[in-house]
Design an enzyme around this catalytic site. Structure first.
Site, PDB file in Angstrom:
ATOM      1  N   HIS A  73      23.177 100.403  35.081  1.00  0.00           N
ATOM      2  CA  HIS A  73      23.919 101.674  35.080  1.00  0.00           C
ATOM      3  C   HIS A  73      25.394 101.620  35.154  1.00  0.00           C
ATOM      4  O   HIS A  73      26.181 102.358  35.997  1.00  0.00           O
ATOM      5  CB  HIS A  73      23.273 102.932  35.631  1.00  0.00           C
ATOM      6  CG  HIS A  73      23.185 102.614  37.310  1.00  0.00           C
ATOM      7  ND1 HIS A  73      21.936 101.975  38.322  1.00  0.00           N
ATOM      8  CD2 HIS A  73      24.053 103.151  38.327  1.00  0.00           C
ATOM      9  CE1 HIS A  73      22.629 102.837  38.942  1.00  0.00           C
ATOM     10  NE2 HIS A  73      23.928 103.188  39.780  1.00  0.00           N
TER      11      HIS A  73
ATOM     12  N   ASP B  22      16.910  98.358  35.624  1.00  0.00           N
ATOM     13  CA  ASP B  22      18.170  98.888  35.612  1.00  0.00           C
ATOM     14  C   ASP B  22      19.272  97.612  35.767  1.00  0.00           C
ATOM     15  O   ASP B  22      19.091  97.618  37.390  1.00  0.00           O
ATOM     16  CB  ASP B  22      18.230  99.967  36.682  1.00  0.00           C
ATOM     17  CG  ASP B  22      19.624 100.469  36.371  1.00  0.00           C
ATOM     18  OD1 ASP B  22      20.364 100.460  36.125  1.00  0.00           O
ATOM     19  OD2 ASP B  22      19.553 101.184  38.232  1.00  0.00           O
TER      20      ASP B  22
ATOM     21  N   SER C 156      25.690 100.991  44.525  1.00  0.00           N
ATOM     22  CA  SER C 156      24.947 100.272  43.730  1.00  0.00           C
ATOM     23  C   SER C 156      25.611  98.715  42.627  1.00  0.00           C
ATOM     24  O   SER C 156      26.447  98.866  42.276  1.00  0.00           O
ATOM     25  CB  SER C 156      25.053 101.271  41.868  1.00  0.00           C
ATOM     26  OG  SER C 156      24.581 102.032  42.302  1.00  0.00           O
TER      27      SER C 156
END
Length: 499
Positions: free
Chosen positions: A143, A173, A250
Site C-alpha cells: 500500500h 501487503d 508503514s
C-alpha cells in the site's frame, strides 16, 4: 541555706531529671517506631545508628531496582544497526478522474474513432522501507507503492535515489523495490516463528515524515487477524506489539534486541488514525518467502492445503473426541486437493505442522504460506481421539505444482487471442478473484471487435485464471461459447462465440 530550702532544691532537681528522662524515653520510642517498625528498645545513639544504616540500605535497594542489570534489554546496538537500513519512501501517484473514455472504455474509441478526454490528479504519499541487501533491494508495504508512477528513496545519510518496483503482492501487503548502488547498510532476517509474547522489540521508521525514528515495546500477541486486507486468499497473521507506530511507519522494520528483522510494520488499531496502543507487523518468515518469490519469479507462489477450516470450540472438541479445545477443525477436504491426496479428511483436527503447534486458523495459514507448491510438509492431526501424521505435497490454487511467472502469456488458437493472467493488484482493484487479459488479437473472429485489454473471467460459467483452466473450460463444449468478463474500467460484458 536552711535544711528546708535544700530539700526543695533537691526535689526540683529530681523533677528535672525525671522530665529529661521522660523526654528521652519518648524520643527513643518515637525514633524506634519510625525507623524500625515496632522497635522501642535501645539508647538514642543505638536507635539513631540503626536508622541511618537502614536508610542507606533502603536507598541501595531503591537504586538497584532502577539500575540496568544483565537481564535488562539494551536497545542501543539494535537501534544503531537499524536506523541506517530503514529508508524513507516518497511516491508520486497519478490518478485519472472520470471522463467519457473512462466510462465507456475501448468502445468510445472503437465507435467514434477518437479517444476520450482524460483528466489527471497528482498525489504524493510517504512511507518506510527496509534494505535487505548491500546492492539495494528494499522491502516495503504494497500500500506504500501501489499505483505509484515514481518512487524516491531517502537514506538516513540524506542520500536520495530513485527506485524501481520489482514486484508486489497485495495478498500479503508486501512489495519489493530496488535502488542502484552498492555497500548499502541492510538488516538480516530473524526467525519470526521463535518470537515470544512478552519479548522486547523496536519499531523503526519515519512517522509523520520524521526520519529515523525508533520506538520500543513488547510483543503483545501473535498470529493476529484484524481483517484489513479483505476476504479471499489474503494472508493476515500479524505480530501485535505496543511499540508506537504512526502514519509513515508503514513498511518500516520491527527488530528484536539483536537487531534482526522479525517483521514489517503494516498497520495500527486506531479510532483516530494515530497510535492508540497497538501496532501490527507482517512476520519475517512470510516476508522472506514473498521477497524470494518476487525475485525469482516476479509473482508469489501460493501453496494450498486444500481444506476448509474452522476454529475449534467445545462442541467440535466433543464431536472429535478430544478432551481439550485445541487445534483447527477440518470442515472439508477439496476433491483432488493436497490434503485429500495425503489422506486428510473432514472431521480431522490439525494440531501441528512441521513440529509447530497449530491452535488457530490464522496460525495454520501463516505456516502454510511459508511454503511453495511442490514443497512437502508434515501435518499432525487427531482423528477420533488418535494422533496421526501425514506427509502432504502442497499444490497451487489450480491444483498443480506449476510455477506462475509474472507476465507469462500464451496463445489460444480457438479464439486467435494472446492471453495473460492478471496480477493480484489488478484483481484487487477490479474486485475479482481471477481473470485472463487479452493482450493481442490475431487472425480470428475477434478482430475488430474492440476487445483488446478485455479480461475474461468465465467461459461457459467456469472460472479461468490460467492456460490449463482455459483449455479445460473449452473442452467438450458445444458450438456456442459464452465468454464473460470486464474491461479495465470495470464495465462488464458477455460475448457469444459461435464456431
Amino acid at each position: 541555706m536552711t535544711k528546708k530550702t535544700e530539700t526543695i532544691l533537691n526535689m526540683r532537681k529530681k523533677e528535672m531529671r525525671l522530665a529529661t528522662l521522660s523526654v528521652a524515653m519518648i524520643a527513643v520510642a518515637f525514633l524506634g517506631m519510625t525507623a524500625c517498625g515496632n522497635k522501642t528498645t535501645g539508647t538514642m545513639s543505638q536507635v539513631a545508628e540503626t536508622t541511618e544504616v537502614e536508610q542507606v540500605q533502603d536507598a541501595q535497594v531503591y537504586r538497584t531496582a532502577f539500575l540496568p542489570t544483565e537481564n535488562t534489554p539494551d536497545f542501543v546496538d539494535a537501534a544503531e544497526a537499524s536506523v541506517n537500513a530503514v529508508v524513507h519512501i516518497k511516491t508520486t501517484i497519478i490518478q485519472k478522474t472520470s471522463s467519457y473514455y473512462d466510462f465507456f472504455g475501448a468502445f468510445w474509441e472503437h465507435l467514434y474513432g477518437v479517444p476520450g478526454q482524460t483528466q489527471t490528479n497528482t498525489v504524493v504519499a510517504y512511507g518506510s522501507g527496509v534494505v535487505l541487501s548491500p546492492d539495494g533491494f528494499i522491502v516495503t508495504n504494497n500500500h506504500v507503492v501501489e499505483g505509484a508512477s515514481q518512487v524516491e528513496v531517502t537514506f538516513n545519510n540524506k542520500v536520495v535515489l530513485p527506485a524501481t518496483i520489482i514486484g508486489t503482492d497485495p495478498s500479503s501487503d508486501l512489495a519489493l523495490i530496488k535502488v542502484e548502488g552498492s555497500d548499502f547498510d541492510y538488516l538480516v532476517f530473524g526467525d519470526s516463528d521463535k518470537v515470544k509474547v512478552g519479548e522486547w522489540v523496536l519499531a523503526v521508521g519515519n512517522p509523520f515524515n520524521l526520519t529515523s525514528t525508533v520506538t520500543a515495546g513488547i510483543v503483545s500477541a501473535k498470529a493476529r487477524n484484524i481483517g484489513i486486507l479483505g476476504e479471499g486468499s489474503n494472508v493476515e497473521s500479524f505480530i501485535q506489539t505496543d511499540a508506537a507506530v504512526n502514519r509513515g511507519n508503514s513498511g518500516g522494520a520491527l527488530v528484536n534486541t539483536r537487531g534482526e528483522l522479525i517483521g514489517i510494520n503494516a498497520a495500527i488499531a486506531s479510532h483516530t488514525g494515530s497510535y492508540e496502543g497497538y501496532s501490527f507487523a507482517i512476520p519475517s518468515n512470510i516476508v522472506r518467502k514473498v521477497v524470494d518469490d518476487l525475485l525469482m519469479y516476479g509473482e508469489t507462489q501460493r501453496a494450498y492445503l486444500g481444506i476448509q477450516i474452522a476454529e475449534m470450540n467445545a462442541d467440535l472438541a466433543q464431536k472429535s473426541g478430544m478432551g481439550d479445545i485445541k487445534g483447527v477443525y477440518v470442515a472439508g477436504a477439496s476433491e483432488g486437493g493436497a490434503a485429500q491426496k495425503a489422506g486428510i479428511r473432514a472431521g480431522d483436527v490439525v494440531v501441528g505442522i512441521n513440529g509447530n503447534d497449530v491452535n488457530t486458523t490464522t496460525q495454520l495459514t501463516e505456516i502454510v504460506n511459508q511454503y511453495r507448491p511442490g514443497d512437502k510438509i508434515n501435518v499432525d492431526v487427531i482423528r477420533e481421539g488418535s494422533h496421526r501424521s501425514f506427509e502432504v505435497g502442497l499444490l497451487n490454487e489450480a491444483g498443480s505444482t506449476d510455477v506462475v511467472k509474472k507476465g507469462e502469456s500464451f496463445y489460444n488458437a480457438t479464439f486467435g487471442l494472446v492471453l495473460q493472467p492478471i496480477s493480484k493488484e489488478e484483481m484487487n482493484n477490479l474486485r475479482i478473484n481471477n481473470g485472463l487479459k487479452i493482450v493481442e488479437i490475431r487472425q480470428g473472429a475477434f478482430q475488430g471487435a474492440g476487445v483488446e485489454g478485455f479480461i475474461i473471467t468465465t467461459i461457459n460459467g467456469k472460472a479461468v485464471n490460467s492456460k490449463s483452466e482455459l483449455e479445460a473450460a473449452l473442452k467438450n463444449r458445444g458450438r456456442k461459447t459464452y465468454i464473460e468478463g470486464l474491461y479495465p474500467n470495470g464495465m462488464r460484458m458477455t460475448f457469444e462465440y459461435i464456431d
